[in-house]
Design a protein around this motif. Structure first.
Motif, PDB file in Angstrom:
ATOM      1  N   GLY A 278       0.824  -1.213   0.000  1.00 42.16           N
ATOM      2  CA  GLY A 278       0.000   0.000   0.000  1.00 42.16           C
ATOM      3  C   GLY A 278       0.855   1.258   0.000  1.00 42.16           C
ATOM      4  O   GLY A 278       0.577   2.221  -0.727  1.00 42.16           O
ATOM      5  N   ILE A 279       1.923   1.255   0.798  1.00 44.42           N
ATOM      6  CA  ILE A 279       2.852   2.391   0.821  1.00 44.42           C
ATOM      7  C   ILE A 279       3.500   2.567  -0.554  1.00 44.42           C
ATOM      8  O   ILE A 279       3.590   3.678  -1.087  1.00 44.42           O
ATOM      9  N   GLY A 280       3.967   1.451  -1.140  1.00 42.06           N
ATOM     10  CA  GLY A 280       4.593   1.522  -2.455  1.00 42.06           C
ATOM     11  C   GLY A 280       3.646   2.054  -3.509  1.00 42.06           C
ATOM     12  O   GLY A 280       4.030   2.865  -4.364  1.00 42.06           O
ATOM     13  N   PHE A 281       2.391   1.621  -3.460  1.00 47.23           N
ATOM     14  CA  PHE A 281       1.381   2.082  -4.413  1.00 47.23           C
ATOM     15  C   PHE A 281       1.136   3.582  -4.269  1.00 47.23           C
ATOM     16  O   PHE A 281       1.189   4.335  -5.247  1.00 47.23           O
ATOM     17  N   LEU A 282       0.880   4.041  -3.037  1.00 47.85           N
ATOM     18  CA  LEU A 282       0.578   5.452  -2.800  1.00 47.85           C
ATOM     19  C   LEU A 282       1.774   6.344  -3.131  1.00 47.85           C
ATOM     20  O   LEU A 282       1.618   7.424  -3.703  1.00 47.85           O
ATOM     21  N   MET A 283       2.964   5.894  -2.756  1.00 48.10           N
ATOM     22  CA  MET A 283       4.173   6.650  -3.077  1.00 48.10           C
ATOM     23  C   MET A 283       4.313   6.821  -4.587  1.00 48.10           C
ATOM     24  O   MET A 283       4.633   7.913  -5.078  1.00 48.10           O
ATOM     25  N   SER A 284       4.041   5.763  -5.341  1.00 49.11           N
ATOM     26  CA  SER A 284       4.196   5.811  -6.795  1.00 49.11           C
ATOM     27  C   SER A 284       3.117   6.656  -7.454  1.00 49.11           C
ATOM     28  O   SER A 284       3.375   7.311  -8.465  1.00 49.11           O
ATOM     29  N   VAL A 285       1.897   6.643  -6.892  1.00 41.27           N
ATOM     30  CA  VAL A 285       0.830   7.488  -7.434  1.00 41.27           C
ATOM     31  C   VAL A 285       1.272   8.942  -7.426  1.00 41.27           C
ATOM     32  O   VAL A 285       1.162   9.660  -8.425  1.00 41.27           O
ATOM     33  N   GLY A 286       1.795   9.390  -6.286  1.00 45.03           N
ATOM     34  CA  GLY A 286       2.246  10.770  -6.192  1.00 45.03           C
ATOM     35  C   GLY A 286       3.517  11.014  -6.969  1.00 45.03           C
ATOM     36  O   GLY A 286       3.632  11.984  -7.727  1.00 45.03           O
ATOM     37  N   MET A 287       4.474  10.113  -6.816  1.00 38.13           N
ATOM     38  CA  MET A 287       5.809  10.326  -7.350  1.00 38.13           C
ATOM     39  C   MET A 287       5.824  10.394  -8.883  1.00 38.13           C
ATOM     40  O   MET A 287       6.214  11.404  -9.468  1.00 38.13           O
ATOM     41  N   PHE A 288       5.374   9.331  -9.550  1.00 33.43           N
ATOM     42  CA  PHE A 288       5.433   9.284 -11.006  1.00 33.43           C
ATOM     43  C   PHE A 288       4.478  10.298 -11.636  1.00 33.43           C
ATOM     44  O   PHE A 288       4.790  10.902 -12.660  1.00 33.43           O
ATOM     45  N   ILE A 330      22.394   2.408   6.858  1.00 39.26           N
ATOM     46  CA  ILE A 330      21.950   2.842   8.191  1.00 39.26           C
ATOM     47  C   ILE A 330      20.670   2.160   8.674  1.00 39.26           C
ATOM     48  O   ILE A 330      20.317   2.288   9.845  1.00 39.26           O
ATOM     49  N   VAL A 331      19.988   1.410   7.796  1.00 41.12           N
ATOM     50  CA  VAL A 331      18.685   0.867   8.184  1.00 41.12           C
ATOM     51  C   VAL A 331      18.794  -0.073   9.382  1.00 41.12           C
ATOM     52  O   VAL A 331      17.893  -0.142  10.215  1.00 41.12           O
ATOM     53  N   ARG A 332      19.907  -0.789   9.487  1.00 41.32           N
ATOM     54  CA  ARG A 332      20.053  -1.706  10.612  1.00 41.32           C
ATOM     55  C   ARG A 332      20.150  -0.949  11.934  1.00 41.32           C
ATOM     56  O   ARG A 332      19.774  -1.460  12.991  1.00 41.32           O
ATOM     57  N   LYS A 333      20.682   0.272  11.883  1.00 44.71           N
ATOM     58  CA  LYS A 333      20.846   1.066  13.102  1.00 44.71           C
ATOM     59  C   LYS A 333      19.554   1.766  13.518  1.00 44.71           C
ATOM     60  O   LYS A 333      19.233   1.830  14.702  1.00 44.71           O
ATOM     61  N   ILE A 334      18.828   2.310  12.540  1.00 47.37           N
ATOM     62  CA  ILE A 334      17.633   3.081  12.908  1.00 47.37           C
ATOM     63  C   ILE A 334      16.342   2.278  12.766  1.00 47.37           C
ATOM     64  O   ILE A 334      15.311   2.666  13.325  1.00 47.37           O
ATOM     65  N   GLY A 335      16.376   1.160  12.005  1.00 50.67           N
ATOM     66  CA  GLY A 335      15.192   0.330  11.859  1.00 50.67           C
ATOM     67  C   GLY A 335      14.426   0.620  10.580  1.00 50.67           C
ATOM     68  O   GLY A 335      14.483   1.736  10.034  1.00 50.67           O
ATOM     69  N   VAL A 336      13.713  -0.394  10.106  1.00 49.81           N
ATOM     70  CA  VAL A 336      12.965  -0.288   8.852  1.00 49.81           C
ATOM     71  C   VAL A 336      11.852   0.744   8.957  1.00 49.81           C
ATOM     72  O   VAL A 336      11.718   1.652   8.118  1.00 49.81           O
ATOM     73  N   LYS A 337      11.033   0.634   9.995  1.00 49.33           N
ATOM     74  CA  LYS A 337       9.868   1.520  10.132  1.00 49.33           C
ATOM     75  C   LYS A 337      10.267   2.989  10.251  1.00 49.33           C
ATOM     76  O   LYS A 337       9.735   3.832   9.509  1.00 49.33           O
ATOM     77  N   PRO A 338      11.208   3.346  11.144  1.00 51.39           N
ATOM     78  CA  PRO A 338      11.605   4.762  11.222  1.00 51.39           C
ATOM     79  C   PRO A 338      12.172   5.300   9.915  1.00 51.39           C
ATOM     80  O   PRO A 338      11.934   6.454   9.553  1.00 51.39           O
ATOM     81  N   GLN A 339      12.924   4.464   9.172  1.00 48.60           N
ATOM     82  CA  GLN A 339      13.504   4.944   7.924  1.00 48.60           C
ATOM     83  C   GLN A 339      12.436   5.185   6.871  1.00 48.60           C
ATOM     84  O   GLN A 339      12.488   6.175   6.139  1.00 48.60           O
ATOM     85  N   ALA A 512       2.602   7.961   4.179  1.00 46.22           N
ATOM     86  CA  ALA A 512       3.318   8.183   5.435  1.00 46.22           C
ATOM     87  C   ALA A 512       2.466   7.759   6.631  1.00 46.22           C
ATOM     88  O   ALA A 512       2.958   7.125   7.571  1.00 46.22           O
ATOM     89  N   ILE A 513       1.185   8.093   6.578  1.00 48.08           N
ATOM     90  CA  ILE A 513       0.278   7.686   7.666  1.00 48.08           C
ATOM     91  C   ILE A 513       0.202   6.171   7.750  1.00 48.08           C
ATOM     92  O   ILE A 513       0.249   5.583   8.838  1.00 48.08           O
ATOM     93  N   LEU A 514       0.102   5.526   6.586  1.00 51.31           N
ATOM     94  CA  LEU A 514       0.024   4.069   6.556  1.00 51.31           C
ATOM     95  C   LEU A 514       1.277   3.437   7.149  1.00 51.31           C
ATOM     96  O   LEU A 514       1.210   2.384   7.810  1.00 51.31           O
ATOM     97  N   SER A 515       2.427   4.079   6.961  1.00 49.14           N
ATOM     98  CA  SER A 515       3.683   3.511   7.462  1.00 49.14           C
ATOM     99  C   SER A 515       3.738   3.461   8.988  1.00 49.14           C
ATOM    100  O   SER A 515       4.469   2.657   9.560  1.00 49.14           O
ATOM    101  N   PHE A 516       2.941   4.291   9.661  1.00 51.02           N
ATOM    102  CA  PHE A 516       2.911   4.261  11.130  1.00 51.02           C
ATOM    103  C   PHE A 516       2.255   2.984  11.654  1.00 51.02           C
ATOM    104  O   PHE A 516       2.415   2.631  12.820  1.00 51.02           O
TER     105      PHE A 516
END
Length: 534
Positions: A278-288, A330-339, A512-516
């Motif tokens: 869902g995040i990938g879909f929404l990001m691409s709708v806006g981005m592309f 850096i993802v291992r240090k800060i985590g997937v969700k925060p990044q 972004a909301i969905l990622s929370f």
């Protein structure tokens, strides 16, 4: 997935990991370069073969076949092995490239681009799938960041390479250049990957493949031609949407009953799978959708040439490349969700900055806004695939990895359609409100010109802005009328683009909301994985 599979899952670690990685990099680079190089060569192609009216089909045919085959490739990679599927994809791509180079008409070239797209669609998810096989945890994140940067690099160097090939040789070499590079990639990948051992009959989900292809192709065609070639309410577009609804519904029913589904429905019951896609879909709708309008702003408002406006994308691509590589570290240090949350917020900031651009915006400021957008994209895009791979067993790695690519491509098509419709709607209203009253004040001898512009405002509002992009068109219009119209055209174009960027921002905010709502995803320990491989 059923444990009594026809294929016994085997970790496809490599015989020669270094050779394989080089092969993957070569294959991904030449596949990613193809579209940007072909785009540069299009004027020469049309000049020789004709077919200006169907030129867009060179891109559409590739997009249709490549998008549709992605989930099929992912499933087959899980069933019969990565090596067989990947090398087959490269061979199909090379056959399509050779045929494109030999095309003697635009119709032939469009058909051959569709064949090339089949190979490209197989190749697209395979590199990430194999990276998921041979690496784990932070190692996987690092390499996926590197491979994500390859896409950015292709966008930067592709137009230059395409221009050089066309100038130095012939447009046909845009396709022939794929041959030696593709053969090298196939050899390296064949040497580097092990074969999977088959243990019994393979069940192919033909019903799922058929219903998905018809449903997805109908949907993409409706989105591509709706509001542009045909009105949204026309029987052609309505029929395509109806066919898509029927076959996609049938696809869901078929997949829920299939033992070897192309896109297993049980995956959608997994919260992580649904949220990440869902995040990938929404990001691409806006981005592309929004990015395709940036060159229009640069040319129409700032006054850049088409080639100069292309260079405006370089800061975004470079920052995306840097962020992809840095994010993998850096993802291992800060985590997937925060990044992911951080990246989506930075993307949102980029869209908001784009919505503040005006007539007085400088090139440097615009480039900094694009770089901000690229920074957010680079932090998010490779990590979405990583998070999916970390959340599922290796026996399903192919199908979950390809699903990420599939939903992003569908999202991009939605974005271009939705934001294109918003651009047309806002342009029609603004031009009707601001330009038409001014045109009506012109003397009677300008009546033909007034009628021409009023017709364009109703039928093709974006076409009205073409005079801002073409000095030749401006020269045909009296200077007094130019001085009156250009400020209005620029102000309405800015306002319409603001609406486009703000709607793009809304989709990114939703992502972004969905990622929370993501659960914490723990990266596997590369040290333990290394011990397990020995």
């Amino acid at each position: 997935m059923d444990n009594q599979k026809a294929v016994a899952f085997e970790d496809e670690s490599t015989k020669h990991r270094g050779l394989l990685i080089v092969g993957l990099l070569v294959a991904m680079l030449f596949a990613a370069l193809d579209n940007t190089i072909v785009g540069t060569a299009m004027p020469r192609i049309v000049g020789e073969l004709g077919g200006l009216g169907v030129m867009t089909w060179l891109t559409t045919a590739y997009m249709l076949t490549s998008t549709t085959v992605v989930p099929v490739a992912g499933k087959l990679a899980d069933m019969i092995g990565r090596k067989s599927v990947y090398v087959t994809g490269i061979i199909i791509f090379l056959i399509g490239s050779a045929l494109c180079g030999m095309a003697n008409s635009m119709t032939q070239l469009i058909i051959f681009r569709g064949i090339q797209g089949l190979g490209g669609g197989v190749m697209m998810p395979m590199a990430m799938i194999i990276i998921g096989d041979i690496f784990t945890g932070a190692q996987r994140a690092k390499w996926q960041g590197v491979f994500g940067a390859i896409f950015g690099l292709s966008s930067v160097i592709g137009p230059q390479i395409g221009g050089w090939i066309v100038d130095a040789a012939n447009w046909r070499w845009v396709f022939y250049i794929n041959m030696p590079v593709g053969i090298l990639a196939a050899i390296l990948i064949s040497l580097g990957l092990k074969n999977r051992k088959l243990e019994g009959p393979i069940k192919i989900d033909f019903a799922g493949i058929f219903t998905m292809i018809v449903g997805v192709v109908s949907l993409l065609l409706a989105l591509t031609f709706g509001g542009k070639d045909y009105p949204w309410g026309s029987w052609q577009i309505v029929s395509l949407f109806a066919i898509s609804a029927v076959f996609l519904t049938s696809f869901v029913i078929v997949e829920s009953k299939s033992s070897e589904a192309i896109l297993p429905m049980h995956l959608f019951k997994n919260k992580t799978f649904s949220i990440l896609n869902g995040i990938g879909f929404l990001m691409s709708v806006g981005m592309f959708g929004a990015i395709m309008f940036v060159p229009l702003f640069m040319q129409g408002i700032i006054g850049m040439s088409p080639s100069q406006s292309g260079t405006m994308m370089i800061p975004m691509m470079v920052s995306m490349m840097v962020a992809s590589i840095f994010g993998g570290q850096i993802v291992r240090k800060i985590g997937v969700k925060p990044q992911i949350i951080t990246g989506m917020i930075i993307m949102g900031l980029g869209f908001w900055l784009l919505s503040t651009m005006g007539i007085d915006t400088t090139k440097l400021v615009a480039m900094s806004f694009m770089a901000t957008l690229g920074l957010g994209m680079g932090l998010v895009m490779p990590i979405l695939t990583l998070a999916l791979q970390e959340s599922f067993p290796k026996s399903e790695l192919g199908v979950v990895t390809s699903s990420s690519q599939f939903f992003r491509q569908i999202g991009g098509t939605f974005g271009m359609t939705i934001l294109g419709a918003i651009m047309n709607y806002r342009s029609t209203n603004l031009l009707t409100e601001k330009l038409v009253p001014t045109l009506e004040k012109l003397p009677p001898e300008a009546g033909a010109l007034v009628q021409q512009f009023e017709g364009m405002i109703k039928e093709s509002p974006q076409g009205v802005y073409s005079m801002l992009l073409s000095p030749e068109t401006l020269e045909k219009i009296p200077t007094s009328i130019q001085n009156m119209m250009i400020p209005i055209l620029k102000s309405t174009l800015v306002d319409a683009l603001h609406s486009v960027f703000l709607v793009g921002l809304i989709f990114v905010i939703l992502g972004a909301i969905l990622s929370f709502f993501m659960k914490k995803i723990k990266l596997s320990d590369p040290k333990k994985e290394a011990k397990g491989d020995n």
